[in-house]
Design an enzyme around this catalytic site. Structure first.
Site, short mmCIF file in Angstrom:
data_model
loop_
_atom_site.label_atom_id
_atom_site.label_comp_id
_atom_site.label_asym_id
_atom_site.label_seq_id
_atom_site.Cartn_x
_atom_site.Cartn_y
_atom_site.Cartn_z
N VAL A 47 43.56 36.74 44.91
CA VAL A 47 42.68 37.39 45.90
C VAL A 47 41.71 38.34 45.19
CG1 VAL A 47 44.20 37.21 47.92
CG2 VAL A 47 44.49 39.13 46.34
N ARG A 71 39.16 37.71 41.84
CA ARG A 71 37.91 36.98 41.63
C ARG A 71 38.21 35.60 41.05
NH1 ARG A 71 35.62 39.70 44.83
NH2 ARG A 71 33.86 41.09 44.50
N ASP A 121 42.15 32.71 47.66
CA ASP A 121 41.03 33.13 48.52
C ASP A 121 39.73 33.10 47.74
OD1 ASP A 121 39.91 34.23 50.97
OD2 ASP A 121 39.52 36.01 49.75
N GLU A 179 32.21 29.12 43.40
CA GLU A 179 32.07 29.38 44.84
C GLU A 179 30.63 29.16 45.25
OE1 GLU A 179 33.50 33.20 46.18
OE2 GLU A 179 35.46 32.88 45.26
N HIS A 219 37.00 32.84 50.48
CA HIS A 219 36.64 34.22 50.14
C HIS A 219 36.47 35.07 51.42
CE1 HIS A 219 34.72 36.76 46.73
NE2 HIS A 219 35.28 37.55 47.63
N VAL A 220 37.53 35.08 52.21
CA VAL A 220 37.47 35.79 53.50
C VAL A 220 38.54 36.87 53.62
CG1 VAL A 220 36.41 33.92 54.81
CG2 VAL A 220 38.89 33.97 54.56
N1 LIG Z 1 39.03 38.39 48.13
C1 LIG Z 1 38.17 39.29 48.56
O1 LIG Z 1 37.48 39.09 49.56
C2 LIG Z 1 38.08 40.61 47.85
C3 LIG Z 1 37.68 41.74 48.58
C4 LIG Z 1 37.68 42.98 47.95
C5 LIG Z 1 38.02 43.08 46.61
N2 LIG Z 1 38.34 41.97 45.90
C6 LIG Z 1 38.64 42.05 44.47
O2 LIG Z 1 39.76 42.91 44.27
C7 LIG Z 1 39.48 43.77 43.18
C8 LIG Z 1 40.35 45.00 43.23
O3 LIG Z 1 39.98 45.82 44.32
P1 LIG Z 1 40.69 47.25 44.54
O4 LIG Z 1 40.07 47.82 45.75
O5 LIG Z 1 42.17 47.13 44.42
O6 LIG Z 1 40.13 48.01 43.25
P2 LIG Z 1 40.78 49.21 42.41
O7 LIG Z 1 41.48 50.13 43.34
O8 LIG Z 1 39.70 49.72 41.55
O9 LIG Z 1 41.90 48.50 41.53
C9 LIG Z 1 41.65 47.74 40.39
C10 LIG Z 1 42.93 47.72 39.58
O10 LIG Z 1 42.84 46.74 38.57
C11 LIG Z 1 43.45 47.28 37.40
N3 LIG Z 1 42.94 46.56 36.23
C12 LIG Z 1 41.71 46.56 35.69
N4 LIG Z 1 41.66 45.75 34.62
C13 LIG Z 1 42.91 45.23 34.48
C14 LIG Z 1 43.51 44.33 33.55
N5 LIG Z 1 42.84 43.79 32.52
N6 LIG Z 1 44.82 44.03 33.72
C15 LIG Z 1 45.55 44.56 34.73
N7 LIG Z 1 45.03 45.43 35.63
C16 LIG Z 1 43.73 45.74 35.50
C17 LIG Z 1 43.06 48.75 37.43
O11 LIG Z 1 43.94 49.50 36.59
P3 LIG Z 1 43.90 51.12 36.47
O12 LIG Z 1 44.27 51.64 37.84
O13 LIG Z 1 44.95 51.43 35.49
O14 LIG Z 1 42.53 51.48 36.07
C18 LIG Z 1 43.24 49.05 38.91
O15 LIG Z 1 44.57 49.42 39.17
C19 LIG Z 1 37.97 44.03 43.30
O16 LIG Z 1 37.41 44.47 42.09
C20 LIG Z 1 37.46 42.67 43.71
O17 LIG Z 1 37.18 41.89 42.56
C21 LIG Z 1 38.38 40.74 46.50
#
Ligand SMILES: NC(=O)c1ccc[n+]([C@@H]2O[C@H](COP(=O)([O-])OP(=O)(O)OC[C@H]3O[C@@H](n4cnc5c(N)ncnc54)[C@H](OP(=O)(O)O)[C@@H]3O)[C@@H](O)[C@H]2O)c1
Length: 377
Positions: free
Chosen positions: A288, A290, A314, A319, A338-339
């Site tokens: 979920v 990227r 998702d 895409e 992607h929803v």
């Molecule tokens: N499917 C969808 O529709 C959808 C919607 C929204 C978001 N997303 C995706 O979900 C991602 C995360 O969103 P979020 O709101 O959870 O962001 P977030 O709060 O910034 O969380 C990102 C997490 O990823 C960790 N991270 C970064 N690089 C890493 C690596 N190499 N290995 C392991 N962990 C790593 C970070 O670690 P630290 O905390 O230690 O820095 C952080 O805990 C977004 O960036 C986006 O790509 C998808």
């Protein structure tokens, strides 16, 4: 004198006035979230910047902000917290292009033409959590613009979507749905049903969304382990938190692996043939985060060989997934387009957070969810 028509002693005019009042109240309640932003922000666990905006490089009191929205009422609602600033709505990138030239800030998405046309642009509030498209624009990547995003805001809805993908696979709902479409009463599942209770989930990317997924998996009786980028801290319902390079070691312990990392150079192609080879035979893979964090051909090979039991996706690469792509028809693959980020409640949360950041940016206060350009999220 009021009309003589009445119901149980109340005149029609009074009824009309009561109805009108109720309608107006209903509209007022449903138009924009009037919940206290502080409680929503606290519930989401948003992080404030260490430095106030006024102390950030290049901050100047803004004069004009462009908000990408097709609702004039929404733009007026934004203006309420930034009265001394011109707040202009743009319904499309073309309209944003026409307005961005002398704007100091943009609440919207990272269209390269719009960003490059913003000669005075100092602040972008992305309407998304993943900002790889923003950071692909040199002007943003080089650090001349403060970038804030929607990290953590999607936690509640994406965690539900992740659990839906997981349960569809572990309870074989995908197979039973296929039988249902043929009117077939076949009790035997094509694959052994899996209980979540007592099994192990690995959350790769224990951030805002990852933590809510971990919490829900724990409530289902799962042992949860995780990785994150910066350290070992995690909530009590996560048994072990490793750093990023512990993934190859931890992945073999999990019955369900969930990727929810941002797309960065480190996470691009992270799930490749070697990584799938390290997964427990018969485990499930859920994405979920990227699509580009997965090498799609390697995932297909792992599914085809039976090395992994199935995948819930998702996000995919590419895409949109072309109509004739083999991933559509791979065994035990559930795809949603992607929803996971969609939900009507999320929109309210997101707009509240964006509006609060606008208020803070204009006042020069600390901002929520400032993207670290070096880390890429
Ligand atoms: N499917 C969808 O529709 C959808 C919607 C929204 C978001 N997303 C995706 O979900 C991602 C995360 O969103 P979020 O709101 O959870 O962001 P977030 O709060 O910034 O969380 C990102 C997490 O990823 C960790 N991270 C970064 N690089 C890493 C690596 N190499 N290995 C392991 N962990 C790593 C970070 O670690 P630290 O905390 O230690 O820095 C952080 O805990 C977004 O960036 C986006 O790509 C998808």
């Amino acid at each position: 004198m009021e009309t003589s028509v009445s119901i149980t002693g109340i005149s029609a005019a009074k009824i009309f006035r009561i109805c009108a009042f109720l309608l107006v109240s209903l509209f007022a309640c449903s138009s924009f979230a009037e919940e206290d932003p502080a409680s929503i922000i606290a519930a989401l666990g948003l992080r404030e910047s260490v430095v106030a905006a006024r102390d950030m490089k290049d901050w100047e009191r803004p004069h004009k902000i462009v908000v990408l929205s097709d609702s004039t009422a929404r733009v007026a609602w934004f203006h309420e917290v930034a009265k001394d600033v011109t707040v202009v709505g743009a319904r499309s990138h073309a309209e944003a292009m026409a307005q961005i030239g002398d704007a100091d800030g943009l609440v919207g998405s990272c269209n390269p033409d719009v960003i490059n046309a913003g000669a005075k642009l100092r602040w972008i509030q992305s309407q998304a959590a993943g900002v790889e498209d923003c950071l692909a624009i040199p002007k943003v990547r080089d650090g001349g613009i403060i970038l804030t995003n929607m990290q953590r805001v999607n936690g509640p809805n994406i965690s539900e979507h992740a659990m839906a993908l997981i349960l569809t696979l572990t309870r074989q709902i995908n197979a039973y749905l296929a039988n249902q479409s043929e009117g077939k009463w076949e009790r035997r599942p094509p694959q052994e049903l899996m209980d979540l209770d007592g099994h192990t989930m690995l959350v790769v990317g224990l951030g805002g969304i990852g933590t809510t997924i971990a919490e829900r998996a724990h409530a289902f009786g799962m042992h949860v382990i995780a990785t994150r980028n910066s350290g070992h801290e995690g909530p009590s319902f996560v048994d072990y938190v490793g750093v990023a390079d512990e993934l190859p070691k931890l992945i073999g312990q999990a019955d369900i692996v969930v990727n929810v990392t941002p797309l960065t150079p480190e996470t691009t192609g992270l799930f490749n043939a070697a990584m799938f080879e390290r997964m427990k035979p018969g485990a499930y893979f859920i994405n979920v985060g990227r699509g580009k964090s997965v090498v799609t051909d390697d995932l297909l090979a792992a599914l085809k060989s039976g090395r992994i039991a199935g995948a819930g996706l998702d996000v995919v690469d590419p895409e949109p997934l072309p109509k004739d792509h083999p991933l559509w028809h791979a065994l035990n693959v559930v795809i949603t387009p992607h929803v996971a980020g969609s939900s009507e409640l999320k929109l309210d949360r997101a707009w509240l957070v964006m509006r609060e950041n606008l208020r803070r940016y204009v006042a020069g206060d600390k901002l929520f969810s400032v993207v670290d350009v070096e880390r890429g999220y």
